[in-house]
Motif scaffolding. Sequence first.
Motif, PDB file in Angstrom:
ATOM      1  N   UNK A 316      43.785  36.032  33.541  1.00  0.00           N
ATOM      2  CA  UNK A 316      42.655  36.752  34.128  1.00  0.00           C
ATOM      3  C   UNK A 316      43.055  38.152  34.590  1.00  0.00           C
ATOM      4  N   UNK A 317      44.301  38.294  35.013  1.00  0.00           N
ATOM      5  CA  UNK A 317      44.767  39.598  35.508  1.00  0.00           C
ATOM      6  C   UNK A 317      44.641  40.680  34.433  1.00  0.00           C
ATOM      7  N   UNK A 318      44.700  40.254  33.163  1.00  0.00           N
ATOM      8  CA  UNK A 318      44.600  41.208  32.069  1.00  0.00           C
ATOM      9  C   UNK A 318      43.261  41.930  32.082  1.00  0.00           C
ATOM     10  N   UNK A 319      42.195  41.188  32.371  1.00  0.00           N
ATOM     11  CA  UNK A 319      40.864  41.810  32.378  1.00  0.00           C
ATOM     12  C   UNK A 319      40.751  42.860  33.471  1.00  0.00           C
ATOM     13  N   UNK A 321      43.288  44.502  34.885  1.00  0.00           N
ATOM     14  CA  UNK A 321      44.203  45.626  34.646  1.00  0.00           C
ATOM     15  C   UNK A 321      43.709  46.526  33.530  1.00  0.00           C
ATOM     16  N   UNK A 322      43.145  45.928  32.441  1.00  0.00           N
ATOM     17  CA  UNK A 322      42.765  46.729  31.282  1.00  0.00           C
ATOM     18  C   UNK A 322      41.357  47.308  31.388  1.00  0.00           C
ATOM     19  N   UNK A 326      35.197  45.346  37.668  1.00  0.00           N
ATOM     20  CA  UNK A 326      33.830  45.005  37.256  1.00  0.00           C
ATOM     21  C   UNK A 326      33.852  44.137  36.005  1.00  0.00           C
ATOM     22  N   UNK A 327      34.745  44.436  35.095  1.00  0.00           N
ATOM     23  CA  UNK A 327      34.877  43.614  33.894  1.00  0.00           C
ATOM     24  C   UNK A 327      35.358  42.225  34.265  1.00  0.00           C
ATOM     25  N   UNK A 328      36.305  42.158  35.199  1.00  0.00           N
ATOM     26  CA  UNK A 328      36.779  40.843  35.646  1.00  0.00           C
ATOM     27  C   UNK A 328      35.647  40.036  36.258  1.00  0.00           C
ATOM     28  N   UNK A 329      34.793  40.699  37.026  1.00  0.00           N
ATOM     29  CA  UNK A 329      33.633  39.996  37.596  1.00  0.00           C
ATOM     30  C   UNK A 329      32.711  39.480  36.497  1.00  0.00           C
ATOM     31  N   UNK A 330      32.520  40.274  35.444  1.00  0.00           N
ATOM     32  CA  UNK A 330      31.662  39.848  34.331  1.00  0.00           C
ATOM     33  C   UNK A 330      32.229  38.598  33.664  1.00  0.00           C
TER      34      UNK A 330
END
Length: 441
Positions: A316-319, A321-322, A326-330
């Motif tokens: 999940x950390x990849x989302x 970091x990259x 906001x993308x991680x929340x999505x």
Amino acid sequence: MQTTRQDAAAQRLRRGKRLAIFGAIAVALIVIGGFTLLVQGIRRPLETMLRAMTALGSGDEQTRIDTAMGSREFNRLAIGYNAMADRLEGAVSDQGASERQLQVVNAELERNTKTLRERGDVIELLGGMAHRMQAARTDDELAQIIRVFVPQVLPDIPGALYAHNNSRNCLVPVASWGDIVVPDDGFAPERCWALRRGQSHSVVDPRRDIVCAHVAEGEVYHCEPLLAGGEVIGVLYLRGRIEAENRFRMNVLTENIASALVNHRLQRSLREQTIRDPLTSLFNRRYMEEALKLEIARASRSGNPLSLVMCDVDHFKRFNDEFGHDAGDAVLQQVAAEMRSRFRDGDVVCRFGGEEFTIIAPGTTAEALAKRVDIVRQAIAEIAVRHGNRALGSTSMSFGIATWTDIMDREGATLIQAADIALYQSKRDGRNRATISALAA
């Protein structure tokens, strides 16, 4: 000569005596006749006056005496009597009018008293209804209260209560009473003229007025919009004619229901905020811990199995970091939506924290639950995650499954730990898989 004079004197004396006797008799007759006439002249007016007074005493205020009585004194008495009778007739007429007016006022007062008493009873009934609606915790409880109390406020008038759904594109039924059957899917707001106009819409003759599209053809009905804070939140539909007194009841009823609906929604929203995760709309960790204690107690009493899943998003950390947070929340939102749609209604899906999730599955063993988990795992692996116009790529999840046993604590910490250990075993074994805890075997 002297003898002749004496005889003449004696004869004159006898003639004088006869004249005196006749004169006396004549005078007596005159006196008697005059007295008789006098008595007759008095008796007739007196009888006339006595008859008039007797009639007056019997209630005949119309009796009057002819003022031509033949005597000035009796004429004056007749005039005085007639004036007295006129005043008495006027007084009696005024008294009759006053009594009739008093009867009208008294009847009106009785009607008003009855109306006030009935309205007082209605207000007391609505007060009890309002208190119960304020205490209602679920939609079913609110509907039950409405079904019980509304027919008491508006007897013999069937109806239904509709409220806006969350998206405000549909009026859904809250409760119905009488012999009315309402469709569960409700109707669009534009199908009701009361909602279009923002005011009451009554149809007493369907041939001469516009009928709402949600009402059966040829039906006499009344639609009353529910307003709260200037906003339309629903509509009260009543089948039949609403009379004048029932309009008061209906107005007070709609005010109470509108207020209760707003309060109920506010309470539900506050409860949702305390037990839901705002990002994923799943139950939060606090609710999960309370629900787990309750389900463990039930499983302990009934002997039914209880299983728990711990899972998290792989890499999940990849989302973050990259692509940014906001993308991680999505990603979390799409994963949560997939889990919510795949697990049973009786399962409790929670966000444990960060990218970690927990599922409480009552009445299920770890082996049976593993089959459902694998279906969820595959579905999540096929998600093409996007954020805005960017494709974030695919994702996967790892799962750990454990079943509660009576050697575990009643708080749920041991069960969570067992599922967590199984989750980390899935991570070590290459991720995107589900592992059953050794304690569940």
